[in-house]
Enzyme design. Structure first.
Site, PDB file in Angstrom:
ATOM      1  N   GLU A  99      55.322 -16.373  14.065  1.00  0.00           N
ATOM      2  CA  GLU A  99      55.460 -17.657  13.363  1.00  0.00           C
ATOM      3  C   GLU A  99      54.310 -17.754  12.374  1.00  0.00           C
ATOM      4  O   GLU A  99      53.217 -17.241  12.619  1.00  0.00           O
ATOM      5  CB  GLU A  99      55.426 -18.832  14.343  1.00  0.00           C
ATOM      6  CG  GLU A  99      56.555 -18.836  15.370  1.00  0.00           C
ATOM      7  CD  GLU A  99      57.947 -18.919  14.765  1.00  0.00           C
ATOM      8  OE1 GLU A  99      58.077 -19.402  13.612  1.00  0.00           O
ATOM      9  OE2 GLU A  99      58.900 -18.499  15.431  1.00  0.00           O
ATOM     10  N   HIS A 149      58.579 -24.629  13.639  1.00  0.00           N
ATOM     11  CA  HIS A 149      58.039 -24.124  14.910  1.00  0.00           C
ATOM     12  C   HIS A 149      57.252 -25.145  15.718  1.00  0.00           C
ATOM     13  O   HIS A 149      56.897 -24.877  16.874  1.00  0.00           O
ATOM     14  CB  HIS A 149      57.188 -22.874  14.683  1.00  0.00           C
ATOM     15  CG  HIS A 149      56.176 -22.985  13.572  1.00  0.00           C
ATOM     16  ND1 HIS A 149      55.207 -23.967  13.529  1.00  0.00           N
ATOM     17  CD2 HIS A 149      55.990 -22.211  12.463  1.00  0.00           C
ATOM     18  CE1 HIS A 149      54.445 -23.796  12.451  1.00  0.00           C
ATOM     19  NE2 HIS A 149      54.918 -22.742  11.778  1.00  0.00           N
ATOM     20  N   HIS A 188      61.723 -22.879  16.865  1.00  0.00           N
ATOM     21  CA  HIS A 188      61.332 -21.481  16.863  1.00  0.00           C
ATOM     22  C   HIS A 188      60.047 -21.313  17.675  1.00  0.00           C
ATOM     23  O   HIS A 188      59.156 -22.159  17.628  1.00  0.00           O
ATOM     24  CB  HIS A 188      61.073 -20.991  15.433  1.00  0.00           C
ATOM     25  CG  HIS A 188      62.312 -20.877  14.615  1.00  0.00           C
ATOM     26  ND1 HIS A 188      62.507 -19.860  13.701  1.00  0.00           N
ATOM     27  CD2 HIS A 188      63.436 -21.630  14.565  1.00  0.00           C
ATOM     28  CE1 HIS A 188      63.687 -20.008  13.110  1.00  0.00           C
ATOM     29  NE2 HIS A 188      64.264 -21.078  13.630  1.00  0.00           N
ATOM     30  N   ASP A 190      61.686 -16.341  20.955  1.00  0.00           N
ATOM     31  CA  ASP A 190      62.566 -15.599  20.043  1.00  0.00           C
ATOM     32  C   ASP A 190      62.538 -14.104  20.345  1.00  0.00           C
ATOM     33  O   ASP A 190      63.557 -13.410  20.207  1.00  0.00           O
ATOM     34  CB  ASP A 190      62.165 -15.858  18.594  1.00  0.00           C
ATOM     35  CG  ASP A 190      62.563 -17.262  18.131  1.00  0.00           C
ATOM     36  OD1 ASP A 190      63.137 -18.011  18.946  1.00  0.00           O
ATOM     37  OD2 ASP A 190      62.281 -17.604  16.973  1.00  0.00           O
ATOM     38  N   ASP A 212      58.071 -11.076  17.591  1.00  0.00           N
ATOM     39  CA  ASP A 212      58.388 -12.093  16.583  1.00  0.00           C
ATOM     40  C   ASP A 212      57.096 -12.802  16.219  1.00  0.00           C
ATOM     41  O   ASP A 212      56.146 -12.842  17.011  1.00  0.00           O
ATOM     42  CB  ASP A 212      59.408 -13.094  17.123  1.00  0.00           C
ATOM     43  CG  ASP A 212      59.840 -14.101  16.060  1.00  0.00           C
ATOM     44  OD1 ASP A 212      60.437 -13.688  15.056  1.00  0.00           O
ATOM     45  OD2 ASP A 212      59.553 -15.303  16.232  1.00  0.00           O
TER      46      ASP A 212
END
Length: 232
Positions: A9, A57, A150, A155, A7
């Site tokens: 960000e 985030h 997040h 995640d 994942d």
């Protein structure tokens, strides 16, 4: 089969508009077993963080100011990824940013033939349902209570569990080959597997009947009428 669940960000939605990747989290699985090997890194995006993205985030300009540039850590990331298939939720988004960063520092983009999109899998299994990571974790009973904001590695950990559920659940030990290299690569699982094996295959405990037990056994045998072994 080696797979990387990952994942990212970012500072926004589109690298073509100057948005950058600021965090990546990766988890290695081999034959649907987490090996314990992970890759996690924050990157200085060389631009200001929009407030809307920071609210998602929690990564601020101050926090990211002393982090490495992507170009200084790209080789390390590529080494970890190797030639594994890459699993992400809404994978087009993550691939778009990852490949944009690679192109910026002169590397070839990662082929989308290696992409596995859990969002697409979820759409085919649950048409019309809510398909966010949070919604799907709730559907499959995956604990996400610690997910306040997040985070790429967090995640990826949730997505690892979700990916296993979406693709039929975990089934360990169905391989037919004795693959030494594979066992070595999942060394983190070895203590658990060895304990299970010892418990399952431990030799029976030796037992020696004492005189009283032998006498009672003889009386029991003699009391059986027409035993089958006398007809042989």
């Amino acid at each position: 089969m080696r797979e990387i669940i990952f994942d990212t960000e970012t500072t926004g939605f589109d690298p073509q508009n100057g948005d950058r990747m600021v965090e990546i989290g990766c988890i290695e699985m081999i034959d649907r077993i987490e090996t314990g090997q992970t890759f996690h890194c924050y990157y200085n995006p060389e631009r200001l963080m929009p407030k809307a993205a920071e609210n998602v985030h929690g990564l601020s300009d101050v926090f990211l100011s002393d982090k490495k540039l992507f170009k200084t850590g790209a080789e390390e990331l590529l080494t970890f990824l190797g030639d594994a298939n890459l699993v992400a939720h809404n994978a087009q988004f993550d691939f778009k940013f990852l490949n944009a960063e690679l192109l910026l520092c002169g590397y070839k983009p990662i082929s989308q033939f290696r992409m596995i999109d859990t969002l697409a899998i979820a759409k085919s299994k649950h048409p019309g349902a809510k398909l966010s990571l949070d919604a799907l974790c709730s559907r499959y009973g995956i604990d996400r209570s610690h997910r306040v904001k997040h985070g790429a590695l967090l995640d990826a950990e949730l997505l690892t569990q979700l990916y296993i559920e979406l693709t039929g659940g975990r089934q360990i030990g169905l391989g037919l080959a004795d693959d030494t290299k594979r066992r070595d690569s999942i060394a983190g699982m070895r203590p658990t597997l060895e304990r299970a094996a010892r418990k399952q295959f431990m030799a029976p405990r030796e037992h020696h009947a004492d005189a009283d037990e032998l006498a009672r056994h003889k009386i029991f045998i003699e009391g059986i009428e027409n035993p089958l072994w006398t007809e042989v």
